[in-house]
Motif scaffolding. Structure first.
Motif, PDB file in Angstrom:
ATOM      1  N   ARG A   4     -74.712  66.875  57.763  1.00 55.34           N
ATOM      2  CA  ARG A   4     -74.697  68.068  56.632  1.00 55.34           C
ATOM      3  C   ARG A   4     -73.380  67.563  55.694  1.00 55.34           C
ATOM      4  O   ARG A   4     -73.306  67.741  54.552  1.00 55.34           O
ATOM      5  N   TYR A   5     -72.464  67.302  56.551  1.00 53.83           N
ATOM      6  CA  TYR A   5     -70.996  67.139  56.052  1.00 53.83           C
ATOM      7  C   TYR A   5     -70.650  65.494  55.880  1.00 53.83           C
ATOM      8  O   TYR A   5     -69.417  65.378  55.740  1.00 53.83           O
ATOM      9  N   ASP A   6     -71.322  64.700  56.201  1.00 57.32           N
ATOM     10  CA  ASP A   6     -71.249  63.198  55.986  1.00 57.32           C
ATOM     11  C   ASP A   6     -70.309  62.820  54.738  1.00 57.32           C
ATOM     12  O   ASP A   6     -69.765  61.968  54.457  1.00 57.32           O
ATOM     13  N   TYR A   8     -68.552  64.326  52.961  1.00 57.29           N
ATOM     14  CA  TYR A   8     -67.026  64.517  52.987  1.00 57.29           C
ATOM     15  C   TYR A   8     -66.296  63.704  53.792  1.00 57.29           C
ATOM     16  O   TYR A   8     -65.051  63.768  53.693  1.00 57.29           O
ATOM     17  N   LYS A   9     -66.691  62.801  54.499  1.00 59.06           N
ATOM     18  CA  LYS A   9     -66.021  62.317  55.618  1.00 59.06           C
ATOM     19  C   LYS A   9     -65.108  61.172  54.804  1.00 59.06           C
ATOM     20  O   LYS A   9     -64.105  60.845  55.273  1.00 59.06           O
TER      21      LYS A   9
END
Length: 56
Positions: A4-6, A8-9
């Motif tokens: 879900r937050y990849d 923003y990595k």
């Protein structure tokens, strides 16, 4: 599987424009020192709330 937050990595901060370099901590403190005048304002508001609650 993509998490879900990849997305923003790999976020990088945008570069600062050369016309506006980052401020030092002393410059930032000097900029916001005028807000120190409002330090006791919360106490005054609380006193007014108590006063008005007694009236009504």
């Amino acid at each position: 599987m993509i998490g879900r937050y990849d997305r923003y990595k790999y976020y990088k901060r945008p570069p600062y424009p050369k016309a506006y370099p980052p401020m030092s901590m002393q410059q930032r403190a000097a900029q916001f020192v005028s807000f120190r005048a409002l330090t006791g304002f919360e106490v005054l508001i609380e006193e007014m709330v108590v006063y008005n609650e007694k009236l009504y």
